[in-house]
Design a protein around this motif. Sequence first.
Motif, PDB file in Angstrom:
ATOM      1  N   LEU A 195     -53.636  15.313 -22.784  1.00  0.00           N
ATOM      2  CA  LEU A 195     -52.315  14.372 -23.006  1.00  0.00           C
ATOM      3  C   LEU A 195     -52.139  14.727 -24.541  1.00  0.00           C
ATOM      4  N   PHE A 196     -53.191  14.744 -25.333  1.00  0.00           N
ATOM      5  CA  PHE A 196     -52.859  14.793 -26.759  1.00  0.00           C
ATOM      6  C   PHE A 196     -52.505  16.172 -27.141  1.00  0.00           C
ATOM      7  N   SER A 197     -53.033  17.272 -26.672  1.00  0.00           N
ATOM      8  CA  SER A 197     -52.598  18.575 -26.985  1.00  0.00           C
ATOM      9  C   SER A 197     -51.347  18.764 -26.626  1.00  0.00           C
ATOM     10  N   ALA A 198     -50.623  18.151 -25.422  1.00  0.00           N
ATOM     11  CA  ALA A 198     -49.619  18.171 -25.058  1.00  0.00           C
ATOM     12  C   ALA A 198     -48.515  17.668 -25.976  1.00  0.00           C
ATOM     13  N   MET A 199     -48.924  16.365 -26.583  1.00  0.00           N
ATOM     14  CA  MET A 199     -48.364  15.660 -27.554  1.00  0.00           C
ATOM     15  C   MET A 199     -47.871  16.629 -28.672  1.00  0.00           C
ATOM     16  N   HIS A 200     -48.899  17.274 -29.200  1.00  0.00           N
ATOM     17  CA  HIS A 200     -48.711  18.238 -30.588  1.00  0.00           C
ATOM     18  C   HIS A 200     -47.956  19.510 -29.950  1.00  0.00           C
ATOM     19  N   GLN A 216     -68.947  18.117 -28.696  1.00  0.00           N
ATOM     20  CA  GLN A 216     -70.248  17.918 -27.868  1.00  0.00           C
ATOM     21  C   GLN A 216     -70.328  17.935 -26.507  1.00  0.00           C
ATOM     22  N   VAL A 217     -69.409  17.475 -25.951  1.00  0.00           N
ATOM     23  CA  VAL A 217     -69.499  17.560 -24.423  1.00  0.00           C
ATOM     24  C   VAL A 217     -68.709  18.268 -23.596  1.00  0.00           C
ATOM     25  N   MET A 218     -67.434  18.691 -24.147  1.00  0.00           N
ATOM     26  CA  MET A 218     -66.521  19.641 -23.544  1.00  0.00           C
ATOM     27  C   MET A 218     -66.701  21.002 -24.012  1.00  0.00           C
ATOM     28  N   GLY A 219     -67.064  21.203 -25.243  1.00  0.00           N
ATOM     29  CA  GLY A 219     -67.355  22.693 -25.680  1.00  0.00           C
ATOM     30  C   GLY A 219     -66.044  23.071 -26.254  1.00  0.00           C
ATOM     31  N   PRO A 220     -65.905  24.272 -26.556  1.00  0.00           N
ATOM     32  CA  PRO A 220     -64.542  24.838 -27.198  1.00  0.00           C
ATOM     33  C   PRO A 220     -63.528  24.822 -26.100  1.00  0.00           C
ATOM     34  N   MET A 221     -62.092  24.477 -26.736  1.00  0.00           N
ATOM     35  CA  MET A 221     -61.130  24.650 -25.888  1.00  0.00           C
ATOM     36  C   MET A 221     -59.859  25.206 -26.363  1.00  0.00           C
ATOM     37  N   MET A 222     -58.921  25.938 -25.692  1.00  0.00           N
ATOM     38  CA  MET A 222     -57.827  26.579 -26.223  1.00  0.00           C
ATOM     39  C   MET A 222     -56.392  26.112 -25.490  1.00  0.00           C
ATOM     40  N   VAL A 223     -55.574  26.237 -26.173  1.00  0.00           N
ATOM     41  CA  VAL A 223     -54.176  25.748 -25.935  1.00  0.00           C
ATOM     42  C   VAL A 223     -53.111  26.527 -26.123  1.00  0.00           C
ATOM     43  N   ARG A 224     -52.158  26.459 -25.075  1.00  0.00           N
ATOM     44  CA  ARG A 224     -50.616  27.259 -25.266  1.00  0.00           C
ATOM     45  C   ARG A 224     -49.732  26.591 -24.765  1.00  0.00           C
ATOM     46  N   GLN A 225     -48.493  26.929 -25.168  1.00  0.00           N
ATOM     47  CA  GLN A 225     -47.058  26.410 -24.521  1.00  0.00           C
ATOM     48  C   GLN A 225     -46.681  27.437 -23.464  1.00  0.00           C
ATOM     49  N   GLU A 226     -46.260  26.786 -22.404  1.00  0.00           N
ATOM     50  CA  GLU A 226     -45.770  27.673 -21.272  1.00  0.00           C
ATOM     51  C   GLU A 226     -44.352  27.000 -20.979  1.00  0.00           C
ATOM     52  N   GLY A 227     -43.399  27.495 -21.592  1.00  0.00           N
ATOM     53  CA  GLY A 227     -41.931  26.856 -21.503  1.00  0.00           C
ATOM     54  C   GLY A 227     -42.028  25.378 -21.712  1.00  0.00           C
ATOM     55  N   ASN A 228     -41.809  24.432 -20.514  1.00  0.00           N
ATOM     56  CA  ASN A 228     -41.779  23.056 -21.168  1.00  0.00           C
ATOM     57  C   ASN A 228     -43.229  22.536 -20.810  1.00  0.00           C
ATOM     58  N   LYS A 229     -44.036  23.119 -20.533  1.00  0.00           N
ATOM     59  CA  LYS A 229     -45.485  22.726 -20.192  1.00  0.00           C
ATOM     60  C   LYS A 229     -46.542  23.131 -21.365  1.00  0.00           C
ATOM     61  N   GLN A 261     -56.919  36.835 -28.251  1.00  0.00           N
ATOM     62  CA  GLN A 261     -56.060  36.055 -27.034  1.00  0.00           C
ATOM     63  C   GLN A 261     -54.654  35.506 -27.407  1.00  0.00           C
ATOM     64  N   PRO A 262     -53.716  36.689 -27.449  1.00  0.00           N
ATOM     65  CA  PRO A 262     -52.417  36.164 -27.926  1.00  0.00           C
ATOM     66  C   PRO A 262     -51.890  35.096 -27.206  1.00  0.00           C
ATOM     67  N   GLY A 263     -51.197  34.297 -28.017  1.00  0.00           N
ATOM     68  CA  GLY A 263     -50.480  33.141 -27.435  1.00  0.00           C
ATOM     69  C   GLY A 263     -51.283  31.881 -27.417  1.00  0.00           C
ATOM     70  N   TRP A 264     -52.620  31.958 -27.487  1.00  0.00           N
ATOM     71  CA  TRP A 264     -53.634  31.117 -27.388  1.00  0.00           C
ATOM     72  C   TRP A 264     -54.100  30.454 -28.687  1.00  0.00           C
ATOM     73  N   TYR A 265     -54.215  29.130 -28.760  1.00  0.00           N
ATOM     74  CA  TYR A 265     -54.653  28.671 -30.088  1.00  0.00           C
ATOM     75  C   TYR A 265     -55.877  27.706 -29.771  1.00  0.00           C
ATOM     76  N   THR A 266     -56.683  27.454 -30.789  1.00  0.00           N
ATOM     77  CA  THR A 266     -57.812  26.825 -30.558  1.00  0.00           C
ATOM     78  C   THR A 266     -57.391  25.341 -30.427  1.00  0.00           C
ATOM     79  N   TRP A 267     -58.336  24.514 -29.774  1.00  0.00           N
ATOM     80  CA  TRP A 267     -57.897  22.986 -29.855  1.00  0.00           C
ATOM     81  C   TRP A 267     -59.203  22.368 -29.938  1.00  0.00           C
TER      82      TRP A 267
END
Length: 152
Positions: free
Chosen positions: A77-82, A33-46, A16-22
């Motif tokens: 919020l924390f993934s965006a901080m990073h 435990q509750v949410m399961g696997p998540m992934m993150v990416r930057q899209e411009g300033n978001k 999944q190019p452009g996506w990172y694990t979080w």
Amino acid sequence: MRAPPDFFEYREIADQPGWYTWDMKDNTRFNTQVMGPMMVRQEGNKCRLRMMPEHRHTNLQDMIHGAVTLSLIDISLFSAMHVLRESEAGMAVTLELSTQFIGGGKPTEPLDAVVEVMRETGRLMFMRGEVVQGDHLVAAFSGLVRKATPKK
């Protein structure tokens, strides 16, 4: 983009190019435990944080439970901080979170929190965003996070 400290598993997802694990490295914690696997990416300033809902994330109406949406928002919020500011996310804390639920989330589609940083001071980050499934708006939110205190 620098790797986060020991708290998070953050690596590019090969198929999944452009996506990172979080995900938390300690898989006994709430996020994993509750949410399961998540992934993150930057899209411009978001920053876009994505989870794949499962049956366990639903309420009795077979929609995504509001607590799951709130949890995704808080984690975003924390993934965006990073991702957006390369700020230490692991030891930061949420000071305020305001959420408006707008539409029901479906458990059959990815659930995304899309966040932007509105202002950053020495100790605080002011953010806002939306939770979406494609073009469907599930929630809007704003949050205030206190950055981690530097270790002496």
